[in-house]
Design a protein around this motif. Structure first.
Motif, PDB file in Angstrom:
ATOM      1  N   GLN A 111       0.822  -1.206   0.000  1.00 40.38           N
ATOM      2  CA  GLN A 111       0.000   0.000   0.000  1.00 40.38           C
ATOM      3  C   GLN A 111       0.859   1.262   0.000  1.00 40.38           C
ATOM      4  O   GLN A 111       0.501   2.260  -0.635  1.00 40.38           O
ATOM      5  N   ALA A 112       2.015   1.217   0.693  1.00 41.44           N
ATOM      6  CA  ALA A 112       2.907   2.376   0.696  1.00 41.44           C
ATOM      7  C   ALA A 112       3.439   2.654  -0.708  1.00 41.44           C
ATOM      8  O   ALA A 112       3.545   3.816  -1.123  1.00 41.44           O
ATOM      9  N   LEU A 113       3.773   1.606  -1.447  1.00 39.82           N
ATOM     10  CA  LEU A 113       4.230   1.796  -2.824  1.00 39.82           C
ATOM     11  C   LEU A 113       3.088   2.274  -3.716  1.00 39.82           C
ATOM     12  O   LEU A 113       3.313   2.993  -4.692  1.00 39.82           O
ATOM     13  N   GLY A 114       1.855   1.866  -3.403  1.00 37.43           N
ATOM     14  CA  GLY A 114       0.718   2.347  -4.186  1.00 37.43           C
ATOM     15  C   GLY A 114       0.485   3.836  -4.012  1.00 37.43           C
ATOM     16  O   GLY A 114       0.073   4.525  -4.946  1.00 37.43           O
ATOM     17  N   ARG A 115       0.758   4.341  -2.808  1.00 43.19           N
ATOM     18  CA  ARG A 115       0.589   5.780  -2.564  1.00 43.19           C
ATOM     19  C   ARG A 115       1.761   6.598  -3.097  1.00 43.19           C
ATOM     20  O   ARG A 115       1.570   7.728  -3.560  1.00 43.19           O
ATOM     21  N   ALA A 116       2.967   6.040  -3.030  1.00 40.15           N
ATOM     22  CA  ALA A 116       4.161   6.772  -3.481  1.00 40.15           C
ATOM     23  C   ALA A 116       5.144   5.777  -4.085  1.00 40.15           C
ATOM     24  O   ALA A 116       5.991   5.226  -3.376  1.00 40.15           O
ATOM     25  N   PRO A 117       5.047   5.501  -5.395  1.00 36.97           N
ATOM     26  CA  PRO A 117       5.978   4.555  -6.030  1.00 36.97           C
ATOM     27  C   PRO A 117       7.424   5.007  -5.879  1.00 36.97           C
ATOM     28  O   PRO A 117       7.720   6.207  -5.808  1.00 36.97           O
ATOM     29  N   ALA A 118       8.321   4.040  -5.814  1.00 39.11           N
ATOM     30  CA  ALA A 118       9.751   4.318  -5.619  1.00 39.11           C
ATOM     31  C   ALA A 118      10.461   4.318  -6.963  1.00 39.11           C
ATOM     32  O   ALA A 118      10.260   3.405  -7.770  1.00 39.11           O
ATOM     33  N   PRO A 119      11.303   5.312  -7.246  1.00 40.45           N
ATOM     34  CA  PRO A 119      12.007   5.351  -8.534  1.00 40.45           C
ATOM     35  C   PRO A 119      12.937   4.148  -8.711  1.00 40.45           C
ATOM     36  O   PRO A 119      13.491   3.613  -7.755  1.00 40.45           O
ATOM     37  N   VAL A 120      13.101   3.751  -9.969  1.00 38.85           N
ATOM     38  CA  VAL A 120      14.015   2.666 -10.319  1.00 38.85           C
ATOM     39  C   VAL A 120      15.402   3.258 -10.555  1.00 38.85           C
ATOM     40  O   VAL A 120      15.548   4.269 -11.242  1.00 38.85           O
ATOM     41  N   GLU A 176      -2.595  -7.054 -10.163  1.00 33.96           N
ATOM     42  CA  GLU A 176      -2.876  -8.173  -9.257  1.00 33.96           C
ATOM     43  C   GLU A 176      -2.792  -7.763  -7.790  1.00 33.96           C
ATOM     44  O   GLU A 176      -3.204  -8.525  -6.904  1.00 33.96           O
ATOM     45  N   ALA A 177      -2.253  -6.571  -7.507  1.00 37.37           N
ATOM     46  CA  ALA A 177      -2.107  -6.147  -6.114  1.00 37.37           C
ATOM     47  C   ALA A 177      -3.456  -5.983  -5.429  1.00 37.37           C
ATOM     48  O   ALA A 177      -3.584  -6.243  -4.224  1.00 37.37           O
ATOM     49  N   ASP A 178      -4.483  -5.541  -6.163  1.00 41.07           N
ATOM     50  CA  ASP A 178      -5.799  -5.357  -5.552  1.00 41.07           C
ATOM     51  C   ASP A 178      -6.371  -6.688  -5.070  1.00 41.07           C
ATOM     52  O   ASP A 178      -6.977  -6.769  -3.996  1.00 41.07           O
ATOM     53  N   ASP A 179      -6.185  -7.760  -5.863  1.00 41.10           N
ATOM     54  CA  ASP A 179      -6.648  -9.079  -5.422  1.00 41.10           C
ATOM     55  C   ASP A 179      -5.879  -9.533  -4.191  1.00 41.10           C
ATOM     56  O   ASP A 179      -6.450 -10.152  -3.288  1.00 41.10           O
ATOM     57  N   PHE A 180      -4.586  -9.247  -4.155  1.00 35.53           N
ATOM     58  CA  PHE A 180      -3.767  -9.623  -3.004  1.00 35.53           C
ATOM     59  C   PHE A 180      -4.244  -8.918  -1.738  1.00 35.53           C
ATOM     60  O   PHE A 180      -4.241  -9.498  -0.647  1.00 35.53           O
ATOM     61  N   LEU A 181      -4.652  -7.665  -1.852  1.00 35.69           N
ATOM     62  CA  LEU A 181      -5.090  -6.902  -0.689  1.00 35.69           C
ATOM     63  C   LEU A 181      -6.470  -7.324  -0.202  1.00 35.69           C
ATOM     64  O   LEU A 181      -6.777  -7.210   0.983  1.00 35.69           O
ATOM     65  N   ASP A 182      -7.317  -7.818  -1.126  1.00 33.81           N
ATOM     66  CA  ASP A 182      -8.707  -8.104  -0.769  1.00 33.81           C
ATOM     67  C   ASP A 182      -8.986  -9.589  -0.538  1.00 33.81           C
ATOM     68  O   ASP A 182     -10.029  -9.932   0.006  1.00 33.81           O
ATOM     69  N   ALA A 183      -8.083 -10.483  -0.961  1.00 34.38           N
ATOM     70  CA  ALA A 183      -8.358 -11.921  -0.877  1.00 34.38           C
ATOM     71  C   ALA A 183      -8.265 -12.405   0.571  1.00 34.38           C
ATOM     72  O   ALA A 183      -7.799 -11.704   1.465  1.00 34.38           O
ATOM     73  N   PRO A 496      -5.334  10.499  -2.917  1.00 37.63           N
ATOM     74  CA  PRO A 496      -4.981   9.972  -4.242  1.00 37.63           C
ATOM     75  C   PRO A 496      -5.214   8.459  -4.328  1.00 37.63           C
ATOM     76  O   PRO A 496      -5.018   7.721  -3.362  1.00 37.63           O
ATOM     77  N   ALA A 497      -5.667   8.025  -5.507  1.00 39.16           N
ATOM     78  CA  ALA A 497      -5.866   6.595  -5.734  1.00 39.16           C
ATOM     79  C   ALA A 497      -4.523   5.890  -5.836  1.00 39.16           C
ATOM     80  O   ALA A 497      -3.532   6.478  -6.283  1.00 39.16           O
ATOM     81  N   PRO A 498      -4.417   4.641  -5.399  1.00 37.94           N
ATOM     82  CA  PRO A 498      -3.136   3.917  -5.487  1.00 37.94           C
ATOM     83  C   PRO A 498      -2.669   3.769  -6.925  1.00 37.94           C
ATOM     84  O   PRO A 498      -3.473   3.593  -7.852  1.00 37.94           O
ATOM     85  N   TYR A 499      -1.373   3.874  -7.144  1.00 37.63           N
ATOM     86  CA  TYR A 499      -0.795   3.687  -8.463  1.00 37.63           C
ATOM     87  C   TYR A 499      -0.791   2.197  -8.814  1.00 37.63           C
ATOM     88  O   TYR A 499      -0.660   1.332  -7.956  1.00 37.63           O
ATOM     89  N   ARG A 500      -0.921   1.904 -10.094  1.00 38.12           N
ATOM     90  CA  ARG A 500      -0.862   0.538 -10.583  1.00 38.12           C
ATOM     91  C   ARG A 500      -0.103   0.512 -11.912  1.00 38.12           C
ATOM     92  O   ARG A 500      -0.065   1.507 -12.641  1.00 38.12           O
TER      93      ARG A 500
END
Length: 619
Positions: A111-120, A176-183, A496-500
């Motif tokens: 969820q933290a990466l969804g709110r603020a993705p980390a640069p590569v 697929e992260a949304d399924d992981f969070l809700d399953a 803000p909505a989570p990034y995907r």
């Protein structure tokens, strides 16, 4: 040689013994006692000079030093160890609670990466600063976050997004992260455990320094570990061989692994065992140095199924692990303990609907077998922003609290609800409005003091070209409780909505199996080759054979299509012996069929130390 060894001083003997029980190659300086002793041993022929700073121990000297036990002392019996006996129920229950805690921690990182993705990074991977930022955000240890990031990437839940014109590539959750969070917890955790078993990565290397003295970054290529799946299964397999509820202390487990695998790298063996057990304990596969039922289920692989799917853990093993976790966990409860200090204690695993509702109105303060939530003005504002009325929040605690609702909590809910939304923020680009003119005056003054432009349109309305998000931040920082609204006056949540991003093609996981044990025929052939090599060496030494004699033997073997033994020196100075069938000798090379590799090869003549004909029993 025996005479030279007998004449060696104790210091010289100690140097030789050190090389005989480890790497037969040593580094010496240009001066000093060690360099002097090494030079003396070179003069006597007990050591060979590799280069100006390297000495080599000849094989003959090494075998003479080892005496009657060239492979060291051999223990034919399993080393004795007193197993720990915490009990199956204790191990399974503790591991199950830790499994839920690990799952919650991994979801928090996602969820933290969804709110603020980390640069590569340019070289790939995730930078040290970003790793620390994520660790601070989720309040976890950096090494723990590094393991969770590797698991998320291995499971395809995060991936490097495609770079755009104004946005660089970043590590972002996939669809697929949304399924992981809700399953359901059991199934998601079992998949995560199977991912760890099959992960060809070594998270323990993250943060260490490589040969270039650079810090190894998370999600980088330097963390690759091809033998990871096999080594993890090997270590856990030792614990799985014990009865349920029994374990081995770390030292006893290292001793057992050393006995089972004496040829594995000694300098890595203890670190490997402790790393695997620590990660398995964190994930809930083990507890109290014993393997839990969940870990045993994941290790119980249907080989045919695994080979067909290309995964190390079969779907049946994953399902069995999920079922084992379900049996070990207590039944979900629908009651909580609401306390006067604004904390809410869940005395066990909550039913999913109640857990989801509590996460909306309270912050998780500590997770585990008993989760502790804390109700704060910010958490209540978050719930009100999401459209949950104050009456529903009061009813939530009233229906599910076994201790009643403390008066302080009821007053806090009413106070935040009374002030929430009195001041409204919209887009005009943005505006302020309230029926309380004094409150509008205060808000306008706060916005102006923050440097944002604002214009008063009426006693109850003001507008600004600033974004609504900026106005909300300034006003909330001033202690006000504004709410955002849409054009119809309804409340909206501007979080803000989570990034995907799309999942990366392919998967970094692949099956890796240990080589099959040798058959009786293969062992007999190996013994025959060793005896043939001994017979060939008995015919003469490399030092007694000139290069012309070796060349003549090679040409004769090529003419008559005979097989010969050769000593071949590699680029590092090591010599191997093999049987070849020369075909042609010319231009400083010999083309021959290598029986060891069962293929044609070209050998450089200057690297062939000696040539001997194959005698009876040589192959």
């Amino acid at each position: 040689m025996s005479t030279a060894l007998a004449a060696a001083t104790p210091e010289q003997r100690a140097l030789l013994e050190r090389l005989s029980h480890g790497q037969p190659r040593g580094q010496v300086g240009a001066s000093g006692p060690a360099a002097a002793r090494a030079a003396e041993l070179v003069d006597t022929g007990l050591l060979l000079r590799g280069d100006s700073g390297t000495v080599l121990l000849p094989r003959e000297v090494c075998l003479e030093l080892r005496g009657a036990a060239p492979l060291g002392e051999v223990h034919v019996d399993v080393p004795p160890a007193a197993p720990t006996t915490p009990g199956a129920a204790t191990v399974d229950g503790t591991a199950a609670g830790q499994a839920l805690a690990a799952l919650a921690a991994t979801r928090a990182v996602l969820q933290a990466l969804g709110r603020a993705p980390a640069p590569v990074l340019r070289s790939g991977g995730l930078g040290v600063r970003e790793l620390r930022r994520i660790a601070r955000t989720v309040d976890q240890d950096e090494s723990q976050v590094a393991l969770e990031l590797e698991l998320l990437a291995g499971a395809g839940l995060i991936a490097a997004s495609e770079p755009r014109s104004r946005e660089p590539a970043s590590w972002t959750p996939t669809g697929e992260a949304d399924d992981f969070l809700d399953a359901e917890d059991e199934q998601v955790w079992a998949s995560l455990g199977a991912t760890w078993l099959a992960l060809r990565r070594d998270p323990d290397r993250i943060g260490a320094r490589d040969l270039s003295d650079k810090v190894v970054a998370a999600l980088s290529a330097e963390v690759s570990w091809l033998r990871g799946p096999a080594d993890r299964r090997f270590v856990l397999g030792v614990l799985a061989a014990l009865p349920p509820g029994q374990g081995l202390s770390p030292d006893d487990l290292v001793t057992r692994v050393e006995w089972l695998a004496p040829l594995r790298a000694a300098d890595r063996r203890a670190a490997l065992v402790r790393s695997v057990v620590a990660q398995a304990t964190f994930l809930g596969l083990a507890a109290f140095d014993a393997l839990a039922a969940t870990g045993r289920a994941l290790l119980d692989v249907d080989q045919d199924d695994a080979g067909a799917t290309g995964a190390l853990a079969s779907p049946g093993a994953v399902a069995a692990a999920a079922e084992a976790l379900h049996r070990a966990l207590p039944e979900p409860v629908d009651t909580v303990l609401v306390q006067a200090d604004m904390t809410v204690v869940a005395p066990g695993r909550l039913v999913p609907t109640l857990a989801a509702r509590l996460e909306q109105v309270a912050d998780v303060e500590s997770a585990g077998s008993a989760t502790v939530y804390r109700v704060t003005p910010d958490s209540l504002r978050r719930a009100l922003d999401a459209g949950i009325p104050a009456g529903e929040i009061q009813a939530l605690f009233g229906q599910h609290s076994a201790t009643g609702v403390p008066q302080a909590l009821a007053y806090l809910i009413d106070d935040v609800a009374r002030r929430h939304g009195v001041l409204r923020v919209g887009a005009a680009s943005s505006y302020l409005r309230s029926e309380d003119t004094a409150l509008v005056d205060t808000a306008v003054a706060r916005v102006e003091s923050a440097g944002l432009p604002v214009r008063r349109l009426a006693p109850t309305v003001a507008m600004s070209p600033a974004r609504p998000e900026d106005l909300l931040e300034v006003l909330r920082g001033a202690g006000l409780v504004p709410a955002a609204e849409d054009v119809s006056g309804g409340l909206v949540d501007l979080a803000p909505a989570p990034y995907r991003t799309r999942a990366a093609p392919g998967t970094p996981l692949s099956a890796r199996r240990e080589p099959a044990p040798p058959s009786v025929d293969q062992l007999a052939a190996l013994v025959q080759r060793m005896r043939g090599a001994d017979a060939a060496m008995a015919l003469g030494r490399a030092a007694e054979q000139s290069s012309g004699e070796a060349l003549q033997l090679l040409r004769r073997a090529a003419d008559h299509r005979d097989a010969v033994w050769i000593g071949y020196v590699d680029s590092e100075g090591g010599t191997s012996r093999r049987v070849i069938e020369p075909i042609a000798v010319s231009g400083g090379t010999v083309a021959a069929f290598d029986r060891l590799r069962q293929s044609m090869r070209t050998f450089a003549l200057h690297r062939i130390s000696d040539v001997q004909p194959v005698v009876d029993g040589g192959e």
